[in-house]
Design a protein around this motif. Sequence first.
Motif, mmCIF file in Angstrom:
data_model
loop_
_atom_site.group_PDB
_atom_site.id
_atom_site.type_symbol
_atom_site.label_atom_id
_atom_site.label_comp_id
_atom_site.label_asym_id
_atom_site.label_seq_id
_atom_site.Cartn_x
_atom_site.Cartn_y
_atom_site.Cartn_z
ATOM 1 N N LEU A 176 0.831 -1.200 0.000
ATOM 2 C CA LEU A 176 0.000 0.000 0.000
ATOM 3 C C LEU A 176 0.869 1.255 0.000
ATOM 4 O O LEU A 176 0.634 2.194 -0.775
ATOM 5 N N LYS A 177 1.893 1.297 0.829
ATOM 6 C CA LYS A 177 2.767 2.470 0.912
ATOM 7 C C LYS A 177 3.453 2.753 -0.421
ATOM 8 O O LYS A 177 3.468 3.890 -0.915
ATOM 9 N N VAL A 178 4.044 1.711 -1.005
ATOM 10 C CA VAL A 178 4.777 1.887 -2.260
ATOM 11 C C VAL A 178 3.829 2.312 -3.378
ATOM 12 O O VAL A 178 4.131 3.209 -4.165
ATOM 13 N N GLY A 179 2.657 1.681 -3.431
ATOM 14 C CA GLY A 179 1.683 2.038 -4.457
ATOM 15 C C GLY A 179 1.190 3.469 -4.319
ATOM 16 O O GLY A 179 1.005 4.173 -5.322
ATOM 17 N N ILE A 180 0.979 3.910 -3.092
ATOM 18 C CA ILE A 180 0.536 5.291 -2.866
ATOM 19 C C ILE A 180 1.613 6.271 -3.306
ATOM 20 O O ILE A 180 1.318 7.317 -3.919
ATOM 21 N N ALA A 181 2.874 5.969 -3.018
ATOM 22 C CA ALA A 181 3.966 6.841 -3.469
ATOM 23 C C ALA A 181 3.962 6.941 -4.994
ATOM 24 O O ALA A 181 4.130 8.031 -5.565
ATOM 25 N N HIS A 182 3.778 5.822 -5.666
ATOM 26 C CA HIS A 182 3.726 5.781 -7.132
ATOM 27 C C HIS A 182 2.583 6.662 -7.653
ATOM 28 O O HIS A 182 2.780 7.512 -8.534
ATOM 29 N N GLU A 183 1.395 6.462 -7.093
ATOM 30 C CA GLU A 183 0.233 7.218 -7.572
ATOM 31 C C GLU A 183 0.300 8.697 -7.187
ATOM 32 O O GLU A 183 -0.185 9.557 -7.919
ATOM 33 N N TYR A 184 0.909 8.990 -6.052
ATOM 34 C CA TYR A 184 1.058 10.393 -5.656
ATOM 35 C C TYR A 184 1.896 11.134 -6.700
ATOM 36 O O TYR A 184 1.592 12.285 -7.048
ATOM 37 N N LYS A 211 9.014 7.437 -14.292
ATOM 38 C CA LYS A 211 9.212 8.440 -13.243
ATOM 39 C C LYS A 211 8.531 8.010 -11.943
ATOM 40 O O LYS A 211 9.088 8.176 -10.850
ATOM 41 N N ALA A 212 7.315 7.467 -12.049
ATOM 42 C CA ALA A 212 6.582 7.048 -10.850
ATOM 43 C C ALA A 212 7.283 5.874 -10.168
ATOM 44 O O ALA A 212 7.338 5.798 -8.938
ATOM 45 N N VAL A 213 7.840 4.938 -10.974
ATOM 46 C CA VAL A 213 8.593 3.817 -10.388
ATOM 47 C C VAL A 213 9.875 4.327 -9.732
ATOM 48 O O VAL A 213 10.249 3.884 -8.643
ATOM 49 N N MET A 214 10.550 5.275 -10.378
ATOM 50 C CA MET A 214 11.747 5.872 -9.781
ATOM 51 C C MET A 214 11.395 6.556 -8.471
ATOM 52 O O MET A 214 12.101 6.415 -7.464
ATOM 53 N N PHE A 215 10.283 7.280 -8.473
ATOM 54 C CA PHE A 215 9.879 8.020 -7.272
ATOM 55 C C PHE A 215 9.563 7.071 -6.125
ATOM 56 O O PHE A 215 9.977 7.303 -4.987
ATOM 57 N N GLU A 216 8.843 5.984 -6.397
ATOM 58 C CA GLU A 216 8.524 5.042 -5.317
ATOM 59 C C GLU A 216 9.792 4.414 -4.764
ATOM 60 O O GLU A 216 9.883 4.110 -3.571
#
Length: 308
Positions: A176-184, A211-216
């Motif tokens: 959940l945490k990693v997915g939220i970071a990706h979607e944020y 970019k979203a994968v890098m950010f997570e």
Amino acid sequence: MRLFGVLIVLLFCTVLISFDQKSEEETLIYSYNHPETNQEFNIVHVYKLYDNYEKRIEKDSTTPKERIFEEEVIEPVVEACYQDAEYFERSGKTYSVEPPEDMELVNAIINTIDEEKINNAIKEALIESANYIPSNKATNVCIYPTPYDPDLPQMVTEGTGKISVLYTLFFDEEFLKVGIAHEYHHSVWTEKYFNRENSDTVLDILVLEGKAVMFENIVYPGNSYEDPSYPFLTEYWELVKPELNFYDAYRAYEIIYGGDDLPEDYGYNAGYHLVKAYLDSYTSLTPEEWTELSGEEIYEDGKYIEIY
């Protein structure tokens, strides 16, 4: 005196109704602010409305289930979860969730949800993500119980500040945490750079997911759902390369999810390596700085092919 008594009773009933509505809203939505910037966050526990839906369909056999679902589940959260969301509007206002076919399974999913743990996990992920890239908008995370489907995403950004979590039996706090970071990251990118008049190329969409994968991976290093060490294989890139400049979102997501001639989730990893190749050459850039770069800049200046 009798009239006065009636007025008192009516007033009392009105207060009770108002209190019940307020209590339901407070239970449905968990709100908080960033401790330093005061950025606003809301977690919308939409699954709590499914009980209303189930009771209604048991009593009402004449109204279509789709309409009942719309009235009992969607309408109470439209403002928080969908209103003015860019991708929701672009899709023709198609919701990410549908009336459940199997209420027994949906109830089993709901019974696994620990509200306090979910609130804590999402709260942490949003605050940690906002530490890297703040937003000027409230971020709403809406949670729906959803039977697992390997062909569907488990989290969706509907637009600026609108994230849908399609919660399955396989969710845990770290996922959940990693997915939220990706979607944020998708949410903030949309807020700052989305243009309704522009279409995106396959390359743009690959880089956006990268970019979203890098950010997570920055927010939660070592815990990404995608494997950053996934090897680059020229044979697969040669299949994708001729299509990079196509304006074809459908094809872009075929590449992202993989399948047929491509490995599963190929596009997530290819996108990540496109961004990584760029950041390996420009190490001083912050997430806020590299988020605004175009897909073409990332690809050409990052020397992706030379490195991989």
